[in-house]
Design a protein around this motif. Structure first.
Motif, PDB file in Angstrom:
ATOM      1  N   ASN A 139       0.807  -1.232   0.000  1.00 60.40           N
ATOM      2  CA  ASN A 139       0.000   0.000   0.000  1.00 60.40           C
ATOM      3  C   ASN A 139       0.837   1.277   0.000  1.00 60.40           C
ATOM      4  O   ASN A 139       0.292   2.375  -0.025  1.00 60.40           O
ATOM      5  CB  ASN A 139      -0.948   0.009   1.205  1.00 60.40           C
ATOM      6  CG  ASN A 139      -0.205  -0.050   2.539  1.00 60.40           C
ATOM      7  OD1 ASN A 139       1.004   0.181   2.617  1.00 60.40           O
ATOM      8  ND2 ASN A 139      -0.934  -0.367   3.600  1.00 60.40           N
ATOM      9  N   LYS A 140       2.171   1.121   0.041  1.00 64.67           N
ATOM     10  CA  LYS A 140       3.101   2.254   0.048  1.00 64.67           C
ATOM     11  C   LYS A 140       2.861   3.215   1.216  1.00 64.67           C
ATOM     12  O   LYS A 140       3.156   4.399   1.129  1.00 64.67           O
ATOM     13  CB  LYS A 140       3.035   3.024  -1.283  1.00 64.67           C
ATOM     14  CG  LYS A 140       3.684   2.296  -2.448  1.00 64.67           C
ATOM     15  CD  LYS A 140       3.820   3.212  -3.660  1.00 64.67           C
ATOM     16  CE  LYS A 140       4.569   2.538  -4.789  1.00 64.67           C
ATOM     17  NZ  LYS A 140       4.762   3.436  -5.947  1.00 64.67           N
ATOM     18  N   LYS A 141       2.345   2.697   2.310  1.00 67.56           N
ATOM     19  CA  LYS A 141       2.159   3.507   3.507  1.00 67.56           C
ATOM     20  C   LYS A 141       3.292   3.286   4.495  1.00 67.56           C
ATOM     21  O   LYS A 141       3.886   2.201   4.540  1.00 67.56           O
ATOM     22  CB  LYS A 141       0.821   3.178   4.179  1.00 67.56           C
ATOM     23  CG  LYS A 141      -0.385   3.816   3.522  1.00 67.56           C
ATOM     24  CD  LYS A 141      -1.618   3.679   4.416  1.00 67.56           C
ATOM     25  CE  LYS A 141      -2.793   4.473   3.867  1.00 67.56           C
ATOM     26  NZ  LYS A 141      -3.957   4.442   4.797  1.00 67.56           N
ATOM     27  N   LEU A 160       3.648  13.968   6.573  1.00 63.72           N
ATOM     28  CA  LEU A 160       4.361  12.781   7.046  1.00 63.72           C
ATOM     29  C   LEU A 160       3.703  12.087   8.227  1.00 63.72           C
ATOM     30  O   LEU A 160       4.014  10.932   8.496  1.00 63.72           O
ATOM     31  CB  LEU A 160       5.794  13.164   7.429  1.00 63.72           C
ATOM     32  CG  LEU A 160       6.661  13.746   6.318  1.00 63.72           C
ATOM     33  CD1 LEU A 160       7.989  14.216   6.879  1.00 63.72           C
ATOM     34  CD2 LEU A 160       6.888  12.717   5.219  1.00 63.72           C
ATOM     35  N   CYS A 161       2.837  12.777   8.938  1.00 67.04           N
ATOM     36  CA  CYS A 161       2.350  12.243  10.200  1.00 67.04           C
ATOM     37  C   CYS A 161       0.844  11.987  10.211  1.00 67.04           C
ATOM     38  O   CYS A 161       0.261  11.768  11.271  1.00 67.04           O
ATOM     39  CB  CYS A 161       2.712  13.195  11.339  1.00 67.04           C
ATOM     40  SG  CYS A 161       4.491  13.492  11.476  1.00 67.04           S
ATOM     41  N   GLY A 162       0.187  12.024   9.062  1.00 66.16           N
ATOM     42  CA  GLY A 162      -1.246  11.774   9.022  1.00 66.16           C
ATOM     43  C   GLY A 162      -1.537  10.341   8.603  1.00 66.16           C
ATOM     44  O   GLY A 162      -0.693   9.630   8.069  1.00 66.16           O
ATOM     45  N   PHE A 163      -2.775   9.894   8.826  1.00 67.58           N
ATOM     46  CA  PHE A 163      -3.135   8.520   8.501  1.00 67.58           C
ATOM     47  C   PHE A 163      -3.315   8.302   7.004  1.00 67.58           C
ATOM     48  O   PHE A 163      -3.471   7.182   6.552  1.00 67.58           O
ATOM     49  CB  PHE A 163      -4.401   8.112   9.261  1.00 67.58           C
ATOM     50  CG  PHE A 163      -4.150   7.845  10.711  1.00 67.58           C
ATOM     51  CD1 PHE A 163      -3.389   6.758  11.101  1.00 67.58           C
ATOM     52  CD2 PHE A 163      -4.643   8.689  11.686  1.00 67.58           C
ATOM     53  CE1 PHE A 163      -3.133   6.510  12.438  1.00 67.58           C
ATOM     54  CE2 PHE A 163      -4.397   8.450  13.027  1.00 67.58           C
ATOM     55  CZ  PHE A 163      -3.641   7.357  13.415  1.00 67.58           C
ATOM     56  N   THR A 203      -0.936   8.819   4.979  1.00 62.29           N
ATOM     57  CA  THR A 203       0.359   8.263   4.571  1.00 62.29           C
ATOM     58  C   THR A 203       0.885   7.228   5.560  1.00 62.29           C
ATOM     59  O   THR A 203       1.908   6.603   5.303  1.00 62.29           O
ATOM     60  CB  THR A 203       1.407   9.382   4.445  1.00 62.29           C
ATOM     61  OG1 THR A 203       1.462  10.117   5.672  1.00 62.29           O
ATOM     62  CG2 THR A 203       1.047  10.319   3.307  1.00 62.29           C
ATOM     63  N   ASN A 204       0.204   7.035   6.684  1.00 64.48           N
ATOM     64  CA  ASN A 204       0.643   6.085   7.709  1.00 64.48           C
ATOM     65  C   ASN A 204      -0.416   5.017   7.925  1.00 64.48           C
ATOM     66  O   ASN A 204      -1.619   5.284   7.869  1.00 64.48           O
ATOM     67  CB  ASN A 204       0.873   6.805   9.037  1.00 64.48           C
ATOM     68  CG  ASN A 204       2.182   7.566   9.070  1.00 64.48           C
ATOM     69  OD1 ASN A 204       3.141   7.133   9.691  1.00 64.48           O
ATOM     70  ND2 ASN A 204       2.229   8.709   8.391  1.00 64.48           N
ATOM     71  N   GLU A 205       0.026   3.811   8.222  1.00 61.55           N
ATOM     72  CA  GLU A 205      -0.893   2.736   8.566  1.00 61.55           C
ATOM     73  C   GLU A 205      -1.487   2.977   9.949  1.00 61.55           C
ATOM     74  O   GLU A 205      -0.809   3.461  10.863  1.00 61.55           O
ATOM     75  CB  GLU A 205      -0.175   1.386   8.580  1.00 61.55           C
ATOM     76  CG  GLU A 205       0.091   0.805   7.222  1.00 61.55           C
ATOM     77  CD  GLU A 205       0.643  -0.600   7.307  1.00 61.55           C
ATOM     78  OE1 GLU A 205       0.690  -1.266   6.250  1.00 61.55           O
ATOM     79  OE2 GLU A 205       1.049  -1.042   8.411  1.00 61.55           O
TER      80      GLU A 205
END
Length: 574
Positions: free
Chosen positions: A207-209, A432-435, A437-439
């Motif tokens: 998922n490139k996360k 960079l710190c939001g969901f 881009t993050n799992e």
């Protein structure tokens, strides 16, 4: 500089001649150049410093007398190869050649010939002799400085099997000077906070996360800028201070993780690297536990990366600590897998959550097809053992796509992101710190479950049983004068042929009509081409059987074939 113990009467290196080899001592030779400028034009010379690797082994195997004989043979070879130059003794297993007429290329050739000669010597034990070369620049210098530089160059190739020598140059001088700076300023850097934690994101291939970070130590010096970790980590390990730095990094990681949790940001598991010396010089479990308790962070968000070199000694104790970490809820990863000789033994001995594939396999990815096969084999092996996989050093789209295709779950490298200081993440929180881009934790569990599927296995949905299986029915059949026997057949092959009423290959052949049997092997009986294949469908006992026969090899009147058979009718009923 000491002579080998048991080497006869004690001789001072400040005397003229060594009692074992009969060579002049370097110290005496240098003293003469200081007394008399005309004694030898040292300022125009090239000094080559030689060191025998694992010389203690020779003494242990052949006694100190055998060691002395080795040194004399070593002397003889040097005097022959460097005829007309000065061959001197520097003490212990070190000999020195001071030359006026040889280029580096000519010296390198002689070093190669020396190693070849000493390897064939009966007391050589395949010991490699390393050398360091220093070329004087024509200006007056202290002889001891010249010798130290040649010795320093020699130390550069210690432990590097495919390099026999190094030349002292400006780059090496700078590296040495930096190491001295590290030794002299470590305490100051530690006290004044020059050490910073940089974080490199880890991404999920599917998922490139972002699904994690690796914490990396960086030394940002106010006078020198960034000092390479390749420099300061090597020095700190050598002087047994690395555990102090690692404890600091662990504390900072837990602090930063607490800040992200309190700030409502998408926090991820963070991995920290542990050195072998962390286990030897400190109670590393207590260090981690204290930091986790101090900042009240979840243990499952702290990952311990243990490099392969850590497993070289005290394996039982290390295994106990790893077990305790995992029992308490921490993840333990094996780092740089494939870089050491004991990689597979470590998988057999210890339990890990993740296996990080050494980045060196990707460096020649495009030029060396073997790299792709090795990486795929490692992923396949890890999944069979129930271990997740991560590849580091990913730098290109092609590398990413290949790793995704073979089922490597996580990737890390410059293709996605370089290591960054925590401030960079804070300044780009939305990005960079939001969901987006993050799992999320739920996504992490969801994709971890997906990652258990082995796309490289011919039975990817079979529950793993710590067993090696092959669901493709295959046998090796040997034929001679139209008589056939089974050399090997797997369980799946016997299950398949029994489904249409046969127990072995001869019974399979007996079910064929003469015409079919002749068709089956006619093209292959006299074949000389490896991999020539015949495929056909047959009706056997009212079952449609798909059959493939491949010629493999011939020896006289014998030939061997790979034979595969699949009962299509039986599978359709299922």
């Amino acid at each position: 500089m000491m002579q080998p113990m048991g080497a006869g009467p004690s001789t001072s290196i400040f005397e003229k001649e060594d009692s074992i080899t009969g060579l002049n001592f370097v110290a005496w030779f240098f003293a003469q150049t200081q007394k008399d400028p005309n004694f030898y034009p040292l300022e125009r010379s090239t000094i080559t410093f030689f060191n025998v690797m694992n010389f203690k082994t020779i003494n242990q195997r052949f006694s100190y007398q055998g060691g002395n004989e080795y040194l004399c043979r070593f002397r003889d070879e040097l005097q022959k190869l460097f005829e007309g130059e000065k061959v001197l003794r520097a003490g212990a297993d070190h000999l020195v050649v001071i030359s006026l007429n040889l280029s580096v290329e000519e010296i390198a050739l002689r070093i190669k010939l020396l190693n070849k000669a000493m390897t064939s010597y009966e007391k050589g034990l395949r010991n490699q002799i390393k050398a360091g070369i220093y070329i004087a620049d024509g200006t007056p210098q202290q002889p001891i400085v010249m010798m130290d530089r040649a010795s320093l160059a020699c130390r550069e190739v210690h432990g590097i099997f495919n390099r026999e020598y190094a030349v002292f140059d400006e780059e090496l001088n700078k590296k040495h000077e930096q190491k001295q700076y590290v030794l002299e300023h470590f305490d100051e850097a530690f006290e004044k906070g020059f050490f910073k934690v940089y974080y490199q994101p880890i991404y999920r291939t599917l998922n490139k996360k972002v699904c994690g970070y690796e914490a990396l130590a960086r030394w940002i010096d106010p006078n020198r800028g960034m000092i390479s970790p390749l420099i300061f980590i090597e020095v700190l390990e050598k002087v047994h201070l690395i555990h102090k730095l690692d404890a600091y990094i662990i504390d900072q990681v837990c602090k930063n993780l607490r800040d992200d949790i309190d700030g409502g940001y998408a926090y991820q598991p963070i991995s920290v690297n542990l050195s072998r010396l962390d286990f030897e010089l400190s109670d590393i479990k207590k260090v981690v536990d204290n930091a986790v308790a101090k900042y009240n962070v979840p243990k499952e968000y702290i990952v311990l990366e243990v490099t392969e070199s850590a497993f070289a000694s005290d394996q039982e104790s290390l295994g106990d600590i790893i077990h305790c970490f995992r029992e308490d809820g921490y993840q333990v990863w094996i780092d740089d897998f494939g870089s050491g000789y004991s990689s597979f033994n470590n998988l057999q001995t210890y339990d890990f959550d993740f296996l990080k594939i050494d980045m060196n396999f990707l460096r020649n990815f495009d030029k060396t097809p073997k790299s792709k096969v090795i990486i795929a084999s490692i992923v396949d092996l890890a999944k069979k053992l129930g271990i997740h996989t991560l590849a580091e050093g990913v730098e290109t789209e092609d590398q990413y796509e290949y790793l995704k295709r073979i089922g490597c779950e996580l990737i890390q490298g410059y293709y996605f992101a370089k290591p960054m200081p925590i401030d960079d993440f804070h300044n780009k929180r939305a990005e960079l710190c939001g969901f987006e881009t993050n799992e999320t934790p739920a996504e992490r569990r969801y994709y971890d479950d997906m990652g258990r599927i082995n796309f490289l296995d011919n039975s990817p949905l079979t529950r793993k049983r710590m067993d090696v299986t092959n669901e493709i029915p295959i046998a090796l059949i040997e034929g001679e004068n139209r008589v056939y026997r089974t050399i090997f057949a797997n369980k799946a092959f016997y299950q398949e042929i029994r489904s249409f009423g046969a127990n072995d290959i001869n019974e399979v052949l007996s079910l064929l009509t003469p015409e079919s049997a002749l068709y089956c092997f006619k093209r292959l009986v006299y074949s000389e081409e490896y991999n020539e294949t015949v495929e056909y469908n047959l009706i056997l006992n009212n079952s449609v059987v798909k059959t493939k026969v491949r010629f493999l090899s011939r020896m006289g009147t014998k030939a061997v074939y790979a034979f595969m058979a699949k009962n299509i009718s039986a599978h359709e009923k299922k």
